[in-house]
Design an enzyme around this catalytic site. Structure first.
Site, PDB file in Angstrom:
ATOM      1  N   ASP A   1       0.819  -1.505   0.475  1.00  0.00           N
ATOM      2  CA  ASP A   1       0.184  -0.090  -0.094  1.00  0.00           C
ATOM      3  C   ASP A   1       1.033   1.386  -0.336  1.00  0.00           C
ATOM      4  O   ASP A   1       1.226   1.082   1.258  1.00  0.00           O
ATOM      5  CB  ASP A   1      -0.813   0.176   1.151  1.00  0.00           C
ATOM      6  CG  ASP A   1      -1.392   1.093   1.780  1.00  0.00           C
ATOM      7  OD1 ASP A   1      -1.740   2.096   0.445  1.00  0.00           O
ATOM      8  OD2 ASP A   1      -2.755   1.438   2.063  1.00  0.00           O
TER       9      ASP A   1
ATOM     10  N   LYS B   1       2.698  11.014  -3.539  1.00  0.00           N
ATOM     11  CA  LYS B   1       2.105  10.754  -4.016  1.00  0.00           C
ATOM     12  C   LYS B   1       0.735  11.670  -5.105  1.00  0.00           C
ATOM     13  O   LYS B   1       0.560  11.563  -6.465  1.00  0.00           O
ATOM     14  CB  LYS B   1       0.979  10.308  -3.249  1.00  0.00           C
ATOM     15  CG  LYS B   1      -0.087   8.606  -4.322  1.00  0.00           C
ATOM     16  CD  LYS B   1      -1.120   7.895  -3.052  1.00  0.00           C
ATOM     17  CE  LYS B   1      -1.967   6.857  -3.556  1.00  0.00           C
ATOM     18  NZ  LYS B   1      -2.320   6.428  -2.363  1.00  0.00           N
TER      19      LYS B   1
ATOM     20  N   GLU C   1      -7.160   0.733  -4.553  1.00  0.00           N
ATOM     21  CA  GLU C   1      -7.256   0.724  -2.884  1.00  0.00           C
ATOM     22  C   GLU C   1      -8.501   0.249  -2.622  1.00  0.00           C
ATOM     23  O   GLU C   1      -8.381  -0.491  -1.700  1.00  0.00           O
ATOM     24  CB  GLU C   1      -6.676   1.909  -2.399  1.00  0.00           C
ATOM     25  CG  GLU C   1      -5.614   2.100  -2.125  1.00  0.00           C
ATOM     26  CD  GLU C   1      -4.815   3.642  -2.884  1.00  0.00           C
ATOM     27  OE1 GLU C   1      -5.564   4.429  -1.577  1.00  0.00           O
ATOM     28  OE2 GLU C   1      -3.402   3.697  -3.042  1.00  0.00           O
TER      29      GLU C   1
ATOM     30  N   ASP D   1     -13.394   5.117   1.648  1.00  0.00           N
ATOM     31  CA  ASP D   1     -11.588   5.532   1.756  1.00  0.00           C
ATOM     32  C   ASP D   1     -10.841   6.676   1.223  1.00  0.00           C
ATOM     33  O   ASP D   1     -10.429   7.301   0.095  1.00  0.00           O
ATOM     34  CB  ASP D   1     -11.035   4.143   0.219  1.00  0.00           C
ATOM     35  CG  ASP D   1      -9.807   4.147   0.639  1.00  0.00           C
ATOM     36  OD1 ASP D   1      -9.065   5.087   1.614  1.00  0.00           O
ATOM     37  OD2 ASP D   1      -8.854   3.332  -0.416  1.00  0.00           O
TER      38      ASP D   1
END
Lengths: 206, 643
Positions: B8, B71, B170, B193
């Site tokens: 992850d 990211k 994810e 999420d």
């Protein structure tokens, strides 16, 4: 053209039970999915990937009643229905009603989008609740039309079951192709209206 | 061959996990830590980088050479980066269609390279724990990542010496982790999420081991980081008000980044504490040699500055439900994933939006419990560890690819529609969003003039009608044999593989000759957006900005005055006398500024008018909330839902 019915092992007919079809898709996905062949040699992996993509495409076509009818018409007659912009009989009233509702609702949404202060939003809230009710009501009407068409399609299955087999003479003549095409057009409108109304419901809720 | 690990790669934290004897678990580093902060510190030119907890610790001391939240910049062009996003403490460069880079110690780092440093650390930790080399991985990305962002992630893996066996979304991974013990069940779940930098909402159907994603929606630029940023700005304002240094960045010179970093760190800690406490003290001793800051921040204050951000996620929930043709009542569970979902406000909002069962809310005197949230709604599931679920799911997918978990199959979708530009600059969708992947679709092309040798095909990803509003994946030249117009036929096949990555293949129908199409990345194409922005800014320069601002502000003030007076009249009997005085004062303030309008040129001070109107908004907020509850109550009564 790939016969999506044959690929999924279903008999050619206008109505398919969505749950049964989904189960079939899942069963067939198991052995074909690329995840199951990740460690295989490249050539085999590619071949499986291709077969899975075909299965996937076939399921997509059969799942949506409108796409399925289009596919069925093409399979039976060898050509796509002509591109005519005619409102199917019996739906003119709904056509006007949906158009009017969407236009009016858009006007409200523009106003709501510009309201940033608590007081202005309060002023618009009551109207918003009423819009939601009215949209819901019309969605119900459209849904009922769609369901009615579904019932009619289910009733047609028997004609397909008893018609001369594929390739035999007189098959197309035995099938109610004209009515099927009308239902296809009506379903196209129903799905467009559903999308249009749903879009307003979503925007209203934001 | 090496075992496959699941990674992850998060905005804030990263984890590595593996399945051993059918049980997935997160691998700890030699210090026993399972979470690795996605932070990389670059101490000096040519010196090895510092990654994870150590880097996080030096972050406040060396903010300019410590990279975090990288990211956010993965696979993105300079022109796409908003001003707010570049407000990180390390340098970020990138203009127009150029890629984003981070210049440090005379060297330009790409986001992929920085991410590779994090992946390398995770790889080393896994190797140390497993006692064997690790060279294969499944890496997760936000479901709403586009093609370029997915490719950048694969690139980062390769730079870290890993073969990326699969890119997994994810929320889907989280659902796998949740569903592993429920393979016999048939249920529908939503995965909400909200991580450090991205948000996704995915709807899945679990059907005896088959996990089918029905729809997904999200925002790759919305996350807990944004709340940190807002809380930092909030603290900076209070520091300034208390006579401290100006860290707001709103006036003149940019603030000292070391100080901003300290405030940011305090803001993040405060936010986390306020998930379990209702108030907490922020203390920043000796912010400057002569100034120390201390203030109590309440949960209510944090919620006030976060509500608008979190409300943005609602639109994605609604759209995903709409795409899947589901109602909240069709769901069995709403699973919360991502560290930010620990915030009580997130749980409260999600419960309300999804009509979660066993959830009650009090608004004024009105209890919106049993009747409002019908028990038929889904259950809010907070039992999944929000930090670890994604990594565990990645490990499960890795195990599937390695041949394990034969009773489990994941059918994921592509989040964005894929299409090509047609006449008039419109996008023609070829593979619609939420199509199960891997998927293929073809399109047949022919020539429009005699002896035409080639045609430029522009490939797009996105949901907007105009091609300029969508993300450009690239362009390629389609070649034809010279022939009269309309005779040549070239089929182009677009394929989205199991990673959600696009491949294009051109095939001459007559000769059967196939060719993989090389797409020119979007980077060297002229950017219409930048062009448009330039044109607009020129046009605006000729407008009389001040006059226009005054007219707009005046219009808004007028509407607000009328609405306030009407509401005050409607609820006159219920108003507290002191509050009524307060309302009248706020109204008078606005009237006062309006009266100052210059009768000659019909212009006044727009900034002042906006300020007093904003003040009126603030004062009327409780009144509006009260009245909204009354309206809601009246509607529920009318529908017979309450007495």
């Amino acid at each position: 053209m790939t016969d999506a019915y044959a690929l999924m092992g279903e008999d050619r007919r206008p109505w398919l039970d969505p749950e049964v079809l989904k189960r079939r898709f899942h069963e067939m996905s198991g052995p074909l999915h690329p995840d199951r062949h990740h460690g295989a040699a490249e050539g085999e992996r590619e071949a499986m990937g291709k077969r899975y993509a075909e299965l996937n495409a076939a399921y997509s076509v059969l799942r949506e009643p409108r796409d399925r009818l289009l596919h069925l018409i093409e399979l039976e007659t060898g050509e796509r229905p002509r591109d005519i912009q005619r409102i199917p009989p019996g739906t003119m009233e709904l056509f006007v009603e949906v158009g009017q509702m969407c236009r009016d609702c858009d006007g409200y949404l523009v106003k709501k989008g510009g309201a940033t202060s608590p007081m202005l939003r309060l002023q618009l809230m009551q109207a918003g609740l009423e819009w939601a009710d009215r949209l819901g009501e019309l969605q119900g009407k459209v849904r009922a039309v769609g369901e009615g068409l579904g019932v009619e399609l289910a009733g047609m299955n028997v004609v397909w079951a008893t018609a001369p087999a594929v390739g035999e003479a007189g098959r197309v003549g035995a099938l109610p192709m004209e009515r099927l095409e009308q239902i296809y057009r009506a379903m196209s409108y129903v799905s467009r209206w559903t999308d249009q109304l749903q879009e307003r419901v979503v925007q209203l809720a934001m | 061959m090496s075992r496959i690990v699941g990674i992850d790669l998060g905005t804030t934290n990263s984890l590595v996990a593996i399945v051993d004897s059918g049980i997935p678990y997160v691998i700890a580093d030699p210090d026993g830590q399972r979470l690795t902060p996605s932070v990389v510190h670059f101490p000096a030119p040519d010196a090895p980088t510092v990654v994870g907890h150590l880097a996080n610790r030096v972050r406040a001391l060396k903010p300019a050479t410590t990279v975090y939240s990288v990211k956010r910049f993965m696979g993105r062009r300079g022109a796409d980066i908003g001003r707010e996003e570049t407000q990180v403490t390390y340098p970020v460069e990138g203009q127009g269609n150029g890629p984003v880079t981070i210049p440090l110690h005379g060297r330009s780092w790409t986001p992929e390279q920085v991410s590779a440093e994090i992946l390398l650390k995770l790889r080393r930790d896994a190797e140390a724990s497993l006692g064997e080399p690790v060279s294969r991985a499944v890496i997760t990305v936000p479901a709403y990542f586009n093609d370029a962002q997915r490719n950048a992630t694969i690139k980062a893996g390769e730079l870290a010496g890993l073969t990326v066996e699969r890119i997994v979304n994810e929320p889907t991974a989280a659902a796998l982790a949740y569903g592993l013990d429920r393979l016999k069940e048939k249920s529908r779940v939503a995965v909400y999420d909200l991580g450090g930098g991205t948000f996704d909402l995915s709807l899945l159907e679990l059907n005896q081991g088959t996990f089918q994603v029905l729809a997904t929606h999200g925002d790759t630029r919305l996350g807990g980081d944004d709340i940190d940023r807002r809380l930092t700005a909030f603290l900076a304002r209070h520091i300034l008000d208390a006579g401290g240094p100006d860290l707001t960045g709103e006036h003149g010179a940019p603030p000292d980044i070391t100080l901003v970093s300290r405030v940011r760190e305090a803001a993040e800690k405060t936010k986390i504490r306020l998930s379990s406490e209702t108030q907490t003290e922020v203390s920043l001793p000796f912010l400057t040699p002569s100034f120390s800051f201390s203030r109590v921040v309440t949960r209510e204050e944090l919620e006030r500055i976060s509500t608008e951000l979190l409300e943005r996620t609602r639109a994605h929930c609604l759209r995903a439900l709409s795409d899947a043709r589901l109602q909240p009542s069709d769901l069995d569970q709403v699973i919360l994933v991502g560290g930010q979902t620990r915030m009580p406000l997130v749980r409260r909002l999600v419960s309300t939006w999804f009509n979660c069962a066993e959830f009650e809310e009090q608004r004024g005197d009105l209890r919106l419990g049993d009747e409002h949230h019908r028990p038929s709604g889904p259950q809010l599931n907070t039992t999944v560890n929000p930090d670890e679920a994604v990594a565990l799911g990645a490990a499960i997918q890795a195990e599937i690819l390695a041949g394990g978990f034969r009773n489990l199959l994941l059918l994921d979708v592509t989040p964005l529609s894929l299409g090509i530009e047609t006449f008039g600059g419109l996008m023609n969708v070829i593979i619609p969003r939420n199509t199960t992947i891997p998927a293929k679709a073809g399109e047949l092309f022919t020539t429009a003039v005699d002896n035409q040798r080639s045609m430029l095909i522009h490939v797009l990803q996105g949901e907007r009608e105009r091609s300029a509003d969508n993300w450009s994946l690239g362009r390629f030249d389609l070649e034809f044999e010279p022939a009269p117009k309309g005779v040549p036929r070239v089929g182009v096949q677009f394929e989205i593989d199991a990673n959600g990555v696009l491949h294009a293949l051109a095939r001459d129908v007559k000769t059967g000759h196939q060719k993989i199409v090389e797409m020119k990345s979007a980077v060297d194409v002229a950017d219409e957006d930048v062009q448009r922005m330039v044109e607009e800014s020129v046009a605006n320069a000729f407008d009389d900005l001040r006059a226009r601002q005054w007219i707009e502000a005046k219009l808004r003030a007028g509407e607000t005055l009328t609405a306030t007076r009407r509401t005050m009249a409607d609820y006159d009997a219920e108003l507290d006398p002191a509050y009524r005085v307060q309302l009248h004062q706020a109204l008078d303030e606005v009237e006062g500024v309006l009266a100052l309008e210059n009768p000659r040129n019909k212009t006044g001070d727009p900034a002042r008018l906006k300020a007093v109107t904003a003040q009126l908004d603030e004062v009327t907020r409780p009144l509006a909330e009260y009245a909204m509850d009354k309206v809601m109550e009246a509607m529920l009564k009318k529908k017979g839902l309450i007495q």
